[in-house]
Design an enzyme around this catalytic site. Structure first.
Site, mmCIF file in Angstrom:
data_model
loop_
_atom_site.group_PDB
_atom_site.id
_atom_site.type_symbol
_atom_site.label_atom_id
_atom_site.label_comp_id
_atom_site.label_asym_id
_atom_site.label_seq_id
_atom_site.Cartn_x
_atom_site.Cartn_y
_atom_site.Cartn_z
ATOM 1 N N ASP A 184 -5.288 27.279 -27.721
ATOM 2 C CA ASP A 184 -5.549 28.485 -28.515
ATOM 3 C C ASP A 184 -5.433 29.743 -27.663
ATOM 4 O OD1 ASP A 184 -8.008 27.647 -27.189
ATOM 5 O OD2 ASP A 184 -9.038 29.188 -28.356
ATOM 6 N N GLU A 239 -10.969 27.016 -27.200
ATOM 7 C CA GLU A 239 -11.641 27.382 -25.944
ATOM 8 C C GLU A 239 -12.068 28.841 -25.963
ATOM 9 O OE1 GLU A 239 -12.048 28.878 -21.801
ATOM 10 O OE2 GLU A 239 -10.697 29.546 -23.363
HETATM 11 ZN ZN LIG Z 1 -8.080 30.144 -20.992
#
Ligand SMILES: [Zn+2]
Length: 419
Positions: free
Chosen positions: A89, A184
């Site tokens: 992401d 994340e």
């Molecule tokens: Zn990162």
């Protein structure tokens, strides 16, 4: 056998796929489009020879490169399973749609004006590292989006490393597990990560900035919730009766140490950081981030907060001030110190790649901080890219290659030390 795609082509292909996560969605993964890349990665891992590559219901992609150490070899069965982890992401506050990677071959050493928005200039004066990059191949955006080298550089580096093992079958390695993860950037990368299923003894995230960085220390983090209960009365007849929760909360926040805030601290200093407040005369609430490199430091801040709350109850009779603390994550160093060789091997691998390891404490958390406390010690290795989270992100191809070299050396070292 499928053909290996050049590292730069692979990176550009991944960078063009919109995988922005969402800080507000409650589903998992937070955006469905992250699976667009995760699905492709299943195919790419299979093409690299990792036959068991699969995506689970949450979007995690896991795969195994089995050990190629021959039966009877002195290291046979002795090399622990090493995990390599990167996130797909991109940062939730800068657009990752329609990314147009720009390739600057044989970089001339000057400022880089991004062609889609001439106000976006990557200046040598602002970026000392750029000064050392003359002649390299640098990849940027066109200035209208982020690049997402955080962490598609890491993803590309991992896949390239696997291909290198495939093309050099005489280079011995132990069992390697690969994990590609969503979310994340919104702090939820490990929410459904199954450490037991992953099955590695140790792991490395390939998510650090620049060239040669190795991160094995992060903040300890808590969130504090302050609730002030006052007493509302008609303001025309409030003398000696009203207790204004808004006023009490404001006084409390202003009484906290002003030299311990994000904007006044650096290095190893922690802080107490109000991030939101809301309320009315009868009730007011604030949320604060508490950060320090040690648990003791965290508790000192929390004591200051509680003492200040108690003081406000005395100063504003009738007010109730409650402080609730919720644990977020802890410094991975507490766990990594129990297995010092995990970081030492990475340090040595960076050195073998011809670099001086840069060991900096992370003023934040990584997926590795949570994984380390979930039983999987996980320091963070550089992926070669710079200026995370902005439109001026840039990454030299040669620095990604150094990250690939580092991972190769790291796997070598795990075999050597098993002998
Ligand atoms: Zn990162």
């Amino acid at each position: 056998m499928a053909e290996r795609e050049a590292l730069i082509d692979r990176f550009v292909r991944y960078a063009k796929i919109d995988t922005q996560s969402s800080g507000t969605a409650t589903c998992y993964p937070s955006t469905e489009k992250q699976k667009d890349l995760l699905r492709i990665l299943v195919d790419d891992l299979k093409a690299a020879g990792l036959d068991d590559a699969a995506m689970d219901e949450w979007g995690y992609v896991m795969a195994t490169l089995p050990s190629n150490i021959p039966t009877g070899h002195p290291a046979d069965g002795k090399v622990p399973t090493v995990g390599l982890i990167a996130h797909v992401d991109t940062y939730h506050e800068v657009s990752g749609a329609n990314v147009q990677p720009q390739i600057h071959r044989d970089y001339d050493g000057g400022d880089i004006v991004l062609p889609g928005d001439a106000s976006q200039v990557i200046r040598v004066a602002d970026e000392p590292e750029l000064g050392a990059c003359t002649g390299l191949t640098i990849i940027t955006t066109d200035g209208t989006t982020l690049l997402g080298a955080d962490d598609k550089a890491g993803v590309s580096v991992v896949v390239e490393t696997l291909w290198q093992f495939r093309e050099h079958p005489s280079r011995l390695h132990g069992p390697i597990r690969v994990g590609f993860t969503p979310d994340e950037e919104v702090g939820r990368g490990t929410e459904h990560f199954d450490v037991v299923k992953f099955g590695a003894a140790v792991a490395y995230t390939i998510d650090g900035s620049g060239l040669g960085s190795l991160e094995a220390e992060t903040f300890c983090a808590d969130t504090a919730f302050v609730t002030v209960t006052g007493a509302d009365v008609h303001p025309g007849y409030a003398k000696n009766k009203m207790v204004n929760a808004v006023r009490v909360l404001s006084a409390l926040l202003m009484a906290l140490p002003q030299h311990r805030t994000p904007e006044t601290t650096e290095g190893r200093e922690g802080f107490l950081h109000p991030i939101s407040m809301a309320g009315n005369t009868s009730e007011a609430k604030a949320q604060l981030l508490v950060r320090s490199f040690s648990e003791e430091g965290l508790h000192e801040f929390e004591d200051i907060l509680r003492e200040t709350a108690a003081f406000m109850e005395k100063r504003y009779p009738g007010a109730k001030v409650a402080v609730d603390i919720k644990e977020s994550y802890r410094n991975m160093k507490y766990k990594l110190d129990e297995v010092p060789h995990v970081v030492a091997y990475a340090d040595e691998a960076v050195g073998r790649a011809g670099l001086v390891p840069r060991r900096l404490p992370v003023r934040g958390g990584t997926d590795g901080s949570r994984l380390s406390f979930m039983g999987l010690p996980t320091p963070n290795i550089f992926n070669g890219s710079m200026n995370f989270h902005g439109k001026k992100e840039w990454v030299p191809l040669e620095w990604m290659v150094k990250s690939v070299e580092t991972l190769g050396h790291l796997c070598d070292i795990w075999v050597e030390r098993a002998l």
